[in-house]
Scaffold this motif. Sequence first.
Motif, PDB file in Angstrom:
ATOM      1  N   SER A  22       0.886  -1.162   0.000  1.00 36.12           N
ATOM      2  CA  SER A  22       0.000   0.000   0.000  1.00 36.12           C
ATOM      3  C   SER A  22       0.926   1.214   0.000  1.00 36.12           C
ATOM      4  CB  SER A  22      -0.898   0.016   1.240  1.00 36.12           C
ATOM      5  OG  SER A  22      -0.147   0.260   2.407  1.00 36.12           O
ATOM      6  N   THR A  24       0.854   5.287   1.112  1.00 35.71           N
ATOM      7  CA  THR A  24       0.172   6.425   1.709  1.00 35.71           C
ATOM      8  C   THR A  24       1.013   7.659   1.452  1.00 35.71           C
ATOM      9  OG1 THR A  24      -0.702   5.000   3.451  1.00 35.71           O
ATOM     10  CG2 THR A  24      -0.759   7.371   3.867  1.00 35.71           C
ATOM     11  N   SER A  36      -0.477   8.928   9.514  1.00 35.85           N
ATOM     12  CA  SER A  36      -0.543   8.226   8.230  1.00 35.85           C
ATOM     13  C   SER A  36      -0.473   6.714   8.427  1.00 35.85           C
ATOM     14  CB  SER A  36       0.551   8.702   7.290  1.00 35.85           C
ATOM     15  OG  SER A  36       1.814   8.444   7.845  1.00 35.85           O
ATOM     16  N   TYR A  39      -3.914   5.709   9.463  1.00 38.12           N
ATOM     17  CA  TYR A  39      -4.776   5.680   8.279  1.00 38.12           C
ATOM     18  C   TYR A  39      -4.542   4.404   7.468  1.00 38.12           C
ATOM     19  CZ  TYR A  39      -6.729   6.760   3.735  1.00 38.12           C
ATOM     20  OH  TYR A  39      -7.435   6.686   2.567  1.00 38.12           O
ATOM     21  N   THR A  40      -3.280   4.038   7.293  1.00 38.43           N
ATOM     22  CA  THR A  40      -2.952   2.830   6.522  1.00 38.43           C
ATOM     23  C   THR A  40      -3.527   1.592   7.190  1.00 38.43           C
ATOM     24  OG1 THR A  40      -0.936   3.846   5.667  1.00 38.43           O
ATOM     25  CG2 THR A  40      -1.050   1.444   5.597  1.00 38.43           C
ATOM     26  N   LYS A  42      -6.131   1.440   9.166  1.00 37.95           N
ATOM     27  CA  LYS A  42      -7.593   1.498   8.973  1.00 37.95           C
ATOM     28  C   LYS A  42      -7.955   1.041   7.561  1.00 37.95           C
ATOM     29  CE  LYS A  42     -11.487   4.629   9.077  1.00 37.95           C
ATOM     30  NZ  LYS A  42     -11.920   5.912   8.653  1.00 37.95           N
ATOM     31  N   TRP A  43      -7.237   1.537   6.561  1.00 39.88           N
ATOM     32  CA  TRP A  43      -7.505   1.159   5.169  1.00 39.88           C
ATOM     33  C   TRP A  43      -7.345  -0.344   4.982  1.00 39.88           C
ATOM     34  CZ3 TRP A  43      -4.622  -1.356   1.520  1.00 39.88           C
ATOM     35  CH2 TRP A  43      -5.150  -1.393   0.241  1.00 39.88           C
ATOM     36  N   MET A  44      -6.275  -0.911   5.544  1.00 38.36           N
ATOM     37  CA  MET A  44      -6.041  -2.362   5.415  1.00 38.36           C
ATOM     38  C   MET A  44      -7.212  -3.136   6.016  1.00 38.36           C
ATOM     39  SD  MET A  44      -1.881  -2.586   6.122  1.00 38.36           S
ATOM     40  CE  MET A  44      -2.130  -3.723   7.407  1.00 38.36           C
ATOM     41  N   GLU A  46     -10.321  -2.214   6.468  1.00 43.06           N
ATOM     42  CA  GLU A  46     -11.546  -1.996   5.696  1.00 43.06           C
ATOM     43  C   GLU A  46     -11.527  -2.680   4.336  1.00 43.06           C
ATOM     44  OE1 GLU A  46     -11.876   2.254   5.523  1.00 43.06           O
ATOM     45  OE2 GLU A  46     -12.708   2.392   7.561  1.00 43.06           O
ATOM     46  N   ASN A  47     -10.344  -3.024   3.830  1.00 41.41           N
ATOM     47  CA  ASN A  47     -10.238  -3.574   2.482  1.00 41.41           C
ATOM     48  C   ASN A  47      -9.718  -5.007   2.427  1.00 41.41           C
ATOM     49  OD1 ASN A  47     -10.920  -1.262   0.497  1.00 41.41           O
ATOM     50  ND2 ASN A  47      -9.723  -0.308   2.117  1.00 41.41           N
TER      51      ASN A  47
END
Length: 85
Positions: A22, A24, A36, A39-40, A42-44, A46-47
Amino acid sequence: MDPLENLPHGMVNIHLLPRIYSMTHYRGSASKTVTSYDYTTKWMNENGYINDDVSYYFERYDEKTIIESDDERNEIKIFCPVKKK
């Protein structure tokens, strides 16, 4: 001549194998870079990704990186090795 023979003192060469990362793109003061990473993560979650812990996180600094002060114009690209759950 191998270009890695002439690395400056204190630097090391790490050979990274192909992986999925990923990326960012963080903009803001250096003291808040940790946001950051939050955020990364959280993104991981959620996806459907998890950290691929056999490789390294790394940060890319360039001419837009201003680490010495808390300048809001600071920019860093953070690469996190990931894999599907």
